[in-house]
Scaffold this motif. Structure first.
Motif, PDB file in Angstrom:
ATOM      1  N   THR A   6      -2.044  -8.762  -5.151  1.00  0.00           N
ATOM      2  CA  THR A   6      -3.130  -8.125  -4.414  1.00  0.00           C
ATOM      3  C   THR A   6      -4.208  -9.147  -4.102  1.00  0.00           C
ATOM      4  O   THR A   6      -4.235 -10.242  -4.678  1.00  0.00           O
ATOM      5  CB  THR A   6      -3.721  -6.944  -5.213  1.00  0.00           C
ATOM      6  N   ALA A  25      -7.041  -1.390  -3.439  1.00  0.00           N
ATOM      7  CA  ALA A  25      -6.067  -1.820  -4.448  1.00  0.00           C
ATOM      8  C   ALA A  25      -6.684  -3.004  -5.195  1.00  0.00           C
ATOM      9  O   ALA A  25      -6.289  -4.152  -5.020  1.00  0.00           O
ATOM     10  CB  ALA A  25      -4.751  -2.207  -3.795  1.00  0.00           C
ATOM     11  N   THR A  26      -7.678  -2.705  -6.007  1.00  0.00           N
ATOM     12  CA  THR A  26      -8.450  -3.741  -6.676  1.00  0.00           C
ATOM     13  C   THR A  26      -7.582  -4.519  -7.660  1.00  0.00           C
ATOM     14  O   THR A  26      -6.532  -4.027  -8.110  1.00  0.00           O
ATOM     15  CB  THR A  26      -9.617  -3.117  -7.453  1.00  0.00           C
ATOM     16  N   TRP A  40     -10.063  -3.894   5.075  1.00  0.00           N
ATOM     17  CA  TRP A  40      -8.746  -4.508   5.092  1.00  0.00           C
ATOM     18  C   TRP A  40      -8.741  -5.999   5.380  1.00  0.00           C
ATOM     19  O   TRP A  40      -7.811  -6.698   4.971  1.00  0.00           O
ATOM     20  CB  TRP A  40      -7.869  -3.801   6.128  1.00  0.00           C
ATOM     21  N   ARG A  64      -8.603  -9.715   1.267  1.00  0.00           N
ATOM     22  CA  ARG A  64      -8.790  -8.264   1.186  1.00  0.00           C
ATOM     23  C   ARG A  64      -7.445  -7.548   1.239  1.00  0.00           C
ATOM     24  O   ARG A  64      -6.457  -8.067   0.747  1.00  0.00           O
ATOM     25  CB  ARG A  64      -9.776  -7.805   2.264  1.00  0.00           C
ATOM     26  N   HIS A  65      -7.388  -6.374   1.805  1.00  0.00           N
ATOM     27  CA  HIS A  65      -6.260  -5.466   1.617  1.00  0.00           C
ATOM     28  C   HIS A  65      -4.983  -5.896   2.345  1.00  0.00           C
ATOM     29  O   HIS A  65      -3.884  -5.772   1.799  1.00  0.00           O
ATOM     30  CB  HIS A  65      -6.669  -4.067   2.084  1.00  0.00           C
ATOM     31  N   ASP A  72      -9.932  -7.040  -2.554  1.00  0.00           N
ATOM     32  CA  ASP A  72      -9.452  -5.738  -2.078  1.00  0.00           C
ATOM     33  C   ASP A  72     -10.270  -4.644  -2.764  1.00  0.00           C
ATOM     34  O   ASP A  72     -10.249  -4.509  -3.994  1.00  0.00           O
ATOM     35  CB  ASP A  72      -7.972  -5.573  -2.406  1.00  0.00           C
ATOM     36  N   ALA A 102       0.839  -1.204   0.000  1.00  0.00           N
ATOM     37  CA  ALA A 102       0.000   0.000   0.000  1.00  0.00           C
ATOM     38  C   ALA A 102       0.878   1.260   0.000  1.00  0.00           C
ATOM     39  O   ALA A 102       1.607   1.492  -0.969  1.00  0.00           O
ATOM     40  CB  ALA A 102      -0.975  -0.048   1.156  1.00  0.00           C
ATOM     41  N   VAL A 121      -2.854  -8.309   2.944  1.00  0.00           N
ATOM     42  CA  VAL A 121      -2.413  -9.637   2.505  1.00  0.00           C
ATOM     43  C   VAL A 121      -1.427 -10.243   3.496  1.00  0.00           C
ATOM     44  O   VAL A 121      -1.461 -11.440   3.780  1.00  0.00           O
ATOM     45  CB  VAL A 121      -1.784  -9.554   1.102  1.00  0.00           C
ATOM     46  N   SER A 162      -0.708  -5.086  -2.689  1.00  0.00           N
ATOM     47  CA  SER A 162      -1.868  -4.191  -2.595  1.00  0.00           C
ATOM     48  C   SER A 162      -1.513  -2.777  -3.034  1.00  0.00           C
ATOM     49  O   SER A 162      -1.774  -1.799  -2.326  1.00  0.00           O
ATOM     50  CB  SER A 162      -2.420  -4.168  -1.165  1.00  0.00           C
TER      51      SER A 162
END
Length: 266
Positions: free
Chosen positions: A207, A214-215, A150, A238-239, A211, A90, A241, A114
């Motif tokens: 990713t 950060a798709t 997240w 999800r976000h 998420d 991120a 990881v 992500s």
């Protein structure tokens, strides 16, 4: 507050070629515990707390991504790392990408976990709203929504201890430091996207399939803008990881390091 020393902010485990782990806004090196454990038998793993995060209780205020990049360079010097694979999650992916552009001679490869690319106008508006809400009402006001984005519901049900630790880490981050990192995170995406073509190192983009920030689509766009990138999407994650699928992430990083860099990772 004087904050922690640079040495106190760094953890090193294992021996061999280096892998450096860079966390995101409001977090700490704790989020890397699982990937670091998976990597340590094969590499020298360096994780650290961003300035004003984790064990560093000072108010770190800057409007510049380069301040975090300079801090990363200082971490490498303190840990005696000349070259490494850099893993940024991120906000950490922004730091890693800028570092790679400014210091390509120190880079074996790059793993973006992500990662955010260039936001759409709608996405920029949304992150701006979340930043202003946090600025006005504090981290606690946006905490529940952040956790929901997240961590997947299944993981939260299975590991309430991890969720509780995550909440504690976020709430313990000095507010000024949190806002400083968040402000840069919310505004630097365009500049980083413009620099993508200058990165020649091999890159793994990874990713979570679920998420919402950060798709997978954004991760694909990030990879396509780079010169030499591959994409991995982890279904159902999800976000965060590194918390939801830490061992799997560690395996993916190691596989990338073995196959795409010149160092001999065992």
């Amino acid at each position: 507050m004087t904050g922690a020393s640079l040495t106190e902010r760094i953890s090193v485990g294992g021996t061999g070629p280096a892998i450096v782990l860079i966390h995101g806004v409001g977090l700490s090196r704790w989020v890397w515990e699982q990937p670091a454990a998976a990597l340590a038998p094969h590499a020298r793993v360096v994780s650290y707390d961003l300035p004003g995060h984790g064990c560093d209780d000072r108010a770190f205020e800057t409007g510049s991504l380069d301040a975090y990049v300079e801090d990363l360079a200082a971490v490498l010097d303190m840990a005696d790392v000349e070259r490494a694979v850099f893993v940024g999650a991120a906000f950490g992916s922004f730091i890693a990408r800028r570092f790679v552009r400014l210091h390509p001679e120190r880079v074996e490869g790059l793993v973006l976990v992500s990662p955010l690319g260039r936001r759409t106008p709608e996405q920029s508006t949304a992150v701006g709203v979340r930043f202003r809400e946090t600025q006005a009402e504090g981290v606690a006001a946006t905490l529940e929504a952040s956790i929901e984005r997240w961590l997947s519901p299944g993981f939260r049900a299975e590991r309430p201890d991890v969720e509780a630790r995550l909440r504690a880490v976020l709430l313990a981050t000095p507010f000024a430091s949190f806002l400083s990192a968040y402000r840069v995170f919310a505004t630097v995406d365009g500049a980083i996207a413009d620099e993508a073509a200058s990165i020649t190192a091999p890159v793994l983009v990874i990713t979570g399939g679920d998420d919402a920030n950060a798709t997978p689509q954004m991760a694909r766009q990030v990879g396509e803008a780079l010169n030499d990138a591959t994409l991995t999407v982890l279904p159902g994650i999800r976000h965060l990881v590194s918390l939801e699928a830490g061992a799997l992430l560690g395996e993916a990083i190691l596989c990338f390091a073995r196959e795409r860099t010149t160092h001999a990772y065992r």
